[in-house]
Design a protein around this motif. Structure first.
Motif, PDB file in Angstrom:
ATOM      1  N   ARG A 311      17.368   2.804 -21.483  1.00  0.00           N
ATOM      2  CA  ARG A 311      16.084   3.113 -20.852  1.00  0.00           C
ATOM      3  C   ARG A 311      16.247   4.129 -19.715  1.00  0.00           C
ATOM      4  O   ARG A 311      15.405   5.016 -19.530  1.00  0.00           O
ATOM      5  N   SER A 312      17.323   3.976 -18.952  1.00  0.00           N
ATOM      6  CA  SER A 312      17.536   4.863 -17.802  1.00  0.00           C
ATOM      7  C   SER A 312      17.722   6.319 -18.217  1.00  0.00           C
ATOM      8  O   SER A 312      17.583   7.230 -17.389  1.00  0.00           O
ATOM      9  N   TYR A 315      13.637   6.885 -18.417  1.00  0.00           N
ATOM     10  CA  TYR A 315      12.616   6.458 -17.455  1.00  0.00           C
ATOM     11  C   TYR A 315      13.209   5.412 -16.514  1.00  0.00           C
ATOM     12  O   TYR A 315      13.879   4.469 -16.959  1.00  0.00           O
ATOM     13  N   ASP A 316      12.967   5.584 -15.218  1.00  0.00           N
ATOM     14  CA  ASP A 316      13.440   4.633 -14.211  1.00  0.00           C
ATOM     15  C   ASP A 316      12.304   3.927 -13.483  1.00  0.00           C
ATOM     16  O   ASP A 316      12.541   3.162 -12.549  1.00  0.00           O
ATOM     17  N   GLU A 318       8.781   1.581 -12.699  1.00  0.00           N
ATOM     18  CA  GLU A 318       8.383   0.193 -12.872  1.00  0.00           C
ATOM     19  C   GLU A 318       7.416   0.076 -14.049  1.00  0.00           C
ATOM     20  O   GLU A 318       6.764   1.040 -14.455  1.00  0.00           O
ATOM     21  N   HIS A 400      18.351  -2.202 -21.059  1.00  0.00           N
ATOM     22  CA  HIS A 400      18.123  -2.265 -19.614  1.00  0.00           C
ATOM     23  C   HIS A 400      19.424  -2.244 -18.809  1.00  0.00           C
ATOM     24  O   HIS A 400      19.370  -2.228 -17.577  1.00  0.00           O
TER      25      HIS A 400
END
Length: 541
Positions: A311-312, A315-316, A318, A400
């Motif tokens: 994911r990182s 996109y980081d 919330e 994650h």
């Protein structure tokens, strides 16, 4: 005994000396004394040998749920015992009744995403049949094998390949587990024989009192047709032992697919979220008419993204990943919003005819021609549509980072494009409400679709775990309200899913409890599995 509720006792932990050199923190089921539990484990050791009663702290940790929502200690087994034969299983079951100690049978313990080897009732002893891993028979002419529950998909695949046996098998996405165990949980593979439960023919079962049963024609002494015909004489009981705690399967016949003369496969991508509507209708028609003869996964872009990236990388922020980020992933991998793979196998004439019929049905809605890859006998097997075991799909738990895990919510639906689009829209909104990335697929069966929604999380992120639990609970309620029932679930949610089958004041669950009470009055086989059976024993010995 309650007919609807599964007890949720807190784990009772005490330091006790099991063997001369082993002082461990023993986790006891509710109502059990140290003496009764110690006596049971000592009795088990006389059957299997002391080295196969696994009761140290480190032993027990290996049987915890690797993907647990949290630390998993609320489902921690108390110990494990590993028999090597059906006779040892029978002896252990009889001792479990004598000492009122519950058992949790597993084949290889790789039911990842559903609880692994953890138990509904904490302190239950895992009955680990991984040592029972014999391939007892492979009948090439009649296309079946007879195996024990410790035989994994890699074991059977390698045996067939190494011995040049022209039989194919169907494998699930995670092929680390037991062939029998997966079939008993109604797992699926992706060939024409991919409904794994349907391929079982002839079960050998140790009953809760230690008696031995063979189903179907196996009930006939000296039967020559045990693995050829499923039903035998009178009522057929095989389904009784699937997704249940009514007995322990120690051996089974499994039908295999004779190697075809030819196969072909094609990958299809659909660019838009709404494409699921027309595609499900077209594909459902082809499936019902047996033009497509196998289960297949109609999955969203997360299927590829979570295997090949984290994911990182994208996109980081919330909350759930925004649609514009999802589109960047789709553009990067050229995968479309949805993608799936189709296989055709048989004689050359049938394969070519089915390739044409599939292409004619789908291509008018696509902006490209289907690119079919064909295989014929004698070609390298990797080019075929044969089920080849892999564990690559497990890479998704790294999405994650940290100690990753996943849990699946999978209601069953009709093959209807309008309903599927409405379901996907509703599910996506729910994932976004709980701030989680929408990972979904619709697995196409003969008349149904399984909407498999995977919730990915970091086990050490307390907030994410809490949101994941909240989402799962909301999905149970949503699906029941829309008339869809989950087909299989994680041990944490077995009771509420069972209760969601609420027709006539939960008549099915009440019936299951009556059967459980009749067969297993001491509650020694997997108490609480699929919401069936409370722990009935527990009187201090």
């Amino acid at each position: 005994m309650s007919t609807c509720a599964v007890s949720r006792p807190p784990a009772c932990t005490r330091k006790v000396r099991l063997w001369e050199n082993a002082c461990v923190e023993l986790i006891l089921p509710q109502g059990h004394s140290e003496r009764s539990y110690h006596n049971a484990l000592t009795a088990f050791s006389a059957v299997v040998g002391q080295e196969w009663v696994l009761a140290t702290d480190s032993d027990r940790d290996t049987y915890m749920d690797a993907y647990a929502l949290g630390d998993g200690r609320n489902r921690a087994p108390g110990a494990a015992v590993a028999p090597a034969s059906r006779e040892e299983v029978q002896a252990i079951v009889r001792l479990a009744n004598e000492h009122r100690v519950p058992l949790w049978p597993v084949g290889r313990g790789k039911n990842l995403g559903y609880g692994g080897t953890s138990t509904v009732v904490p302190g239950t002893v895992v009955l680990d049949m991984g040592r029972m891993n014999r391939i007892l028979e492979v009948d090439e002419k009649h296309a079946y094998c007879v195996i024990e529950p410790g035989v994994g998909f890699f074991d059977l695949y390698n045996y067939l390949k190494d011995n040049n046996i022209p039989l194919w098998m169907a494998v699930p996405g995670n092929a680390w587990g037991s062939v029998i165990g997966n079939a008993l949980e109604r797992g699926i593979g992706y060939t024409a024989y991919g409904d794994n439960a349907e391929q079982l023919c002839g079960l050998e079962v140790v009953m809760p009192d230690g008696d031995l049963l063979r189903t179907g024609l196996g009930a006939l002494e000296g039967s020559k047709g045990s693995y050829h015909y499923k039903y035998g004489y009178g009522p057929s009981w095989d389904q009784m032992f699937m997704q249940s705690n009514f007995g322990i399967v120690t051996q089974a016949g499994v039908w295999l697919q004779p190697e075809p003369q030819m196969s072909a496969k094609a990958s299809i991508t659909l660019p838009q979220f709404a494409d699921i509507g027309w595609a499900i209708d077209k594909l459902g028609d082809l499936r019902r008419r047996d033009v497509i003869r196998h289960n297949f996964v109609f999955g969203n872009f997360m299927h590829e993204a979570a295997v090949y990236s984290q994911r990182s990388d994208w996109y980081d922020g919330e909350g759930a990943m925004p649609d514009e980020v999802a589109q960047k992933i789709i553009d990067k991998y050229g995968m479309g919003w949805w993608s799936f793979r189709l296989n055709v196998a048989g004689g050359p004439g049938m394969v070519e005819a089915h390739m044409k019929e599939i292409s004619d049905a789908l291509e008018p809605q696509l902006d490209y021609k289907l690119d079919w890859t064909t295989w014929q006998q004698g070609d390298p097997i990797e080019r075929s549509a044969r089920g080849i075991p892999s564990v690559t799909a497990l890479q998704i738990v790294n999405w994650h980072g940290g100690r990753g895990g996943h849990i699946g919510f999978s209601p069953v639906m009709p093959q209807d494009g309008e309903l599927a689009l409405a379901q996907a829209t509703r599910m996506k909104a729910r994932f976004e409400e709980y701030g989680l990335d929408y990972y979904t697929s619709f697995t196409m069966g003969r008349r149904h679709i399984n909407n498999v929604n995977l919730i990915l999380y970091d086990r050490d992120n307390v907030d994410m775990v809490t949101r994941s639990r909240g989402l799962f609970t909301a999905l149970i309620e949503d699906s029941a309200a829309n008339g869809y029932g989950e087909y299989r679930t994680h041990i944490d949610f077995m009771e509420p899913v069972a209760k969601s089958y609420g027709f006539n004041n939960q008549a099915q669950l009440r019936f299951n409890e009556k059967v459980k009470q009749a067969l297993d009055p001491n509650g020694v086989i997997a108490p609480g599995k699929y919401g069936i059976g409370t722990l009935n024993g527990g009187v201090e010995a």
